[in-house]
Design a protein around this motif. Structure first.
Motif, PDB file in Angstrom:
ATOM      1  N   MET A 109      -6.074  -0.600   8.785  1.00  0.00           N
ATOM      2  CA  MET A 109      -6.015  -2.043   8.572  1.00  0.00           C
ATOM      3  C   MET A 109      -5.203  -2.726   9.659  1.00  0.00           C
ATOM      4  O   MET A 109      -5.544  -3.824  10.120  1.00  0.00           O
ATOM      5  N   VAL A 124      -9.500   7.287  11.698  1.00  0.00           N
ATOM      6  CA  VAL A 124      -9.764   7.710  10.316  1.00  0.00           C
ATOM      7  C   VAL A 124     -10.132   9.186  10.266  1.00  0.00           C
ATOM      8  O   VAL A 124      -9.659   9.933   9.398  1.00  0.00           O
ATOM      9  N   SER A 151      -3.059   9.570   2.771  1.00  0.00           N
ATOM     10  CA  SER A 151      -4.189   8.659   2.552  1.00  0.00           C
ATOM     11  C   SER A 151      -3.751   7.203   2.700  1.00  0.00           C
ATOM     12  O   SER A 151      -4.479   6.368   3.250  1.00  0.00           O
ATOM     13  N   SER A 152      -2.528   6.892   2.229  1.00  0.00           N
ATOM     14  CA  SER A 152      -1.990   5.537   2.402  1.00  0.00           C
ATOM     15  C   SER A 152      -1.743   5.235   3.874  1.00  0.00           C
ATOM     16  O   SER A 152      -2.001   4.121   4.343  1.00  0.00           O
ATOM     17  N   ILE A 181       0.839  -1.204   0.000  1.00  0.00           N
ATOM     18  CA  ILE A 181       0.000   0.000   0.000  1.00  0.00           C
ATOM     19  C   ILE A 181       0.872   1.251   0.000  1.00  0.00           C
ATOM     20  O   ILE A 181       0.598   2.218  -0.720  1.00  0.00           O
ATOM     21  N   THR A 211      -3.392   6.534   6.373  1.00  0.00           N
ATOM     22  CA  THR A 211      -4.717   6.331   6.974  1.00  0.00           C
ATOM     23  C   THR A 211      -5.196   4.898   6.772  1.00  0.00           C
ATOM     24  O   THR A 211      -5.666   4.246   7.708  1.00  0.00           O
ATOM     25  N   ILE A 212      -5.069   4.407   5.534  1.00  0.00           N
ATOM     26  CA  ILE A 212      -5.512   3.052   5.218  1.00  0.00           C
ATOM     27  C   ILE A 212      -4.697   2.018   5.977  1.00  0.00           C
ATOM     28  O   ILE A 212      -5.238   1.070   6.562  1.00  0.00           O
ATOM     29  N   CYS A 213      -3.379   2.201   5.995  1.00  0.00           N
ATOM     30  CA  CYS A 213      -2.498   1.210   6.634  1.00  0.00           C
ATOM     31  C   CYS A 213      -2.713   1.148   8.139  1.00  0.00           C
ATOM     32  O   CYS A 213      -2.751   0.058   8.721  1.00  0.00           O
TER      33      CYS A 213
END
Length: 291
Positions: free
Chosen positions: A218, A281, A210-211, A173, A213-215
Motif C-alpha cells: 500500500m 508481494v 502478512s501485515s 494494519i 506485505t500489505i503495508c
C-alpha cells in the motif's frame, strides 16, 4: 433443469452487472488509453494522427521526465521505509497496554482522514509561516526560511508530510496483525528468558509478515501515485525539484496539451508500479509464516 435455470438467472443478476460495470470503467478506458499513447491528440481537438511509438521515444529522451522518474524513486523509497518503520513503532507502542491507547490510535489515524489537498495547504502554512516564526524567535537557522523555497529541502518536506499522513493508516494494519500474535507463544518465550528485542525479532515480526506485505504494498502504490499533496504543497517547485511523476503526467497532458504523450507517461508509470508491486508481494509472501 429448474436448478440449472435458477443458477443461470442468478449468474445474470449478480455476476453479469458487476462485470459489465468493471469493463466499462476499467477495461475499456485502459484499452482506449493505450490506443491514445500512439497518437498526437492534444486532449481537445477531435482530430489527431497516429504517430506510432514516437511518444515512447520522446519520453525516454526527455530529461525532465527522467529527472521526475528519479526523484519519484527517491521519494517512494524514503516514504515506504519511514512510514512502515514509524507505523510499526506506533503499533508496538499502542499494543503494549499503555493508558488511553485507544485514544492515541484514533489521533494517529486522524492524519489519514485529512484530504490530500487540505493537508497540502495546512503543511504549506506550517513550513512557510509557523516554522519560520519559530526560527525568528529562537534564532535557529534551520527554521529561519521556509523549507519549501529551497530545492535541497523541498523534497524532504514532501517526504515528511507523506510519512506523517501514511504512518497512521499503516499503524492500524500493524495493530491488527500484532493483536493476532499468540499470547501463549509470547509468554512461553518470556519464561524461557527472551528479551523484548528477541520477542520482536523472532516472534512478532515473523508472525505479522502478512501485515508487512500489505503495508509495504500500500505504501508503494500510494507513494507512486502521489499527486494532490505534491500539487498543493510545492506545485513541483522550486525549479521543478519536487515534480513527481504523477504531477509531471498531469502537466504534460493538461498544461502542455500533449495528451498522447501524457497518456504514454501514465502507462509507463502503471507498468513500473505493477512490476515493483508484483515483485514485492511475491518476495514477501515467501517469507510468511502461519500462526
Amino acid at each position: 433443469m429448474k436448478k440449472k435455470k435458477s443458477e443461470i438467472r442468478m449468474f445474470c443478476e449478480f455476476v453479469v452487472p458487476p462485470m459489465l460495470i468493471w469493463a466499462a470503467v476499467v477495461v475499456i478506458p485502459l484499452i482506449y488509453g493505450i490506443y491514445l499513447t500512439f497518437t498526437n491528440w492534444n486532449g481537445l481537438s477531435p482530430n489527431y494522427d497516429i504517430v506510432g511509438i514516437s511518444n515512447y521515444v520522446s519520453i525516454f529522451t526527455d530529461k525532465t521526465f527522467l529527472t521526475s522518474l528519479w526523484k519519484t524513486f527517491i521519494y517512494v523509497f524514503f516514504v515506504v521505509v519511514f512510514s512502515n518503520v514509524l507505523g510499526l513503532a506506533l503499533a508496538l507502542l499502542l499494543t503494549y497496554g499503555i493508558k488511553l491507547q485507544g485514544l492515541f490510535r484514533t489521533c494517529f489515524f486522524a492524519a489519514n482522514m485529512i484530504g490530500g489537498v487540505v493537508m497540502g495547504y495546512i503543511w504549506n502554512y506550517i513550513f512557510s509561516f509557523a516554522l519560520t516564526k519559530i526560527g525568528a524567535v529562537t534564532g535557529w537557522s534551520i527554521f529561519q526560511k521556509s523549507w519549501l523555497t529551497s530545492p535541497n529541502t523541498a523534497l524532504i518536506s514532501l517526504i515528511i508530510v507523506a510519512v506523517w499522513q501514511l504512518s497512521g493508516y499503516l499503524m492500524v494494519i500493524y495493530v491488527a496483525g500484532l493483536t493476532n500474535v499468540s499470547q501463549d507463544m509470547l509468554e512461553a518465550a518470556k519464561i524461557d528468558g527472551a528479551t523484548p528485542s528477541q520477542l520482536l525479532r523472532y516472534i512478532k515480526i515473523p508472525m505479522i509478515r502478512s501485515s508487512v506485505t500489505i503495508c509495504v504494498f500500500m505504501a508503494i502504490s500510494r507513494a507512486f501515485m502521489s499527486f494532490d499533496v505534491n500539487l498543493t504543497l510545492t506545485a513541483g517547485g522550486p525549479f521543478k525539484s519536487t515534480e513527481l511523476l504523477a504531477l509531471k503526467i498531469y502537466q504534460t497532458a493538461f498544461s502542455n496539451f500533449d495528451y498522447g504523450k501524457g497518456q504514454a507517461e501514465a502507462l509507463v508509470l502503471f507498468v513500473i508500479v505493477a512490476i515493483i508491486s508484483i515483485i514485492q508481494v511475491t518476495v514477501s509472501k515467501k517469507g510468511e509464516v502461519q500462526a
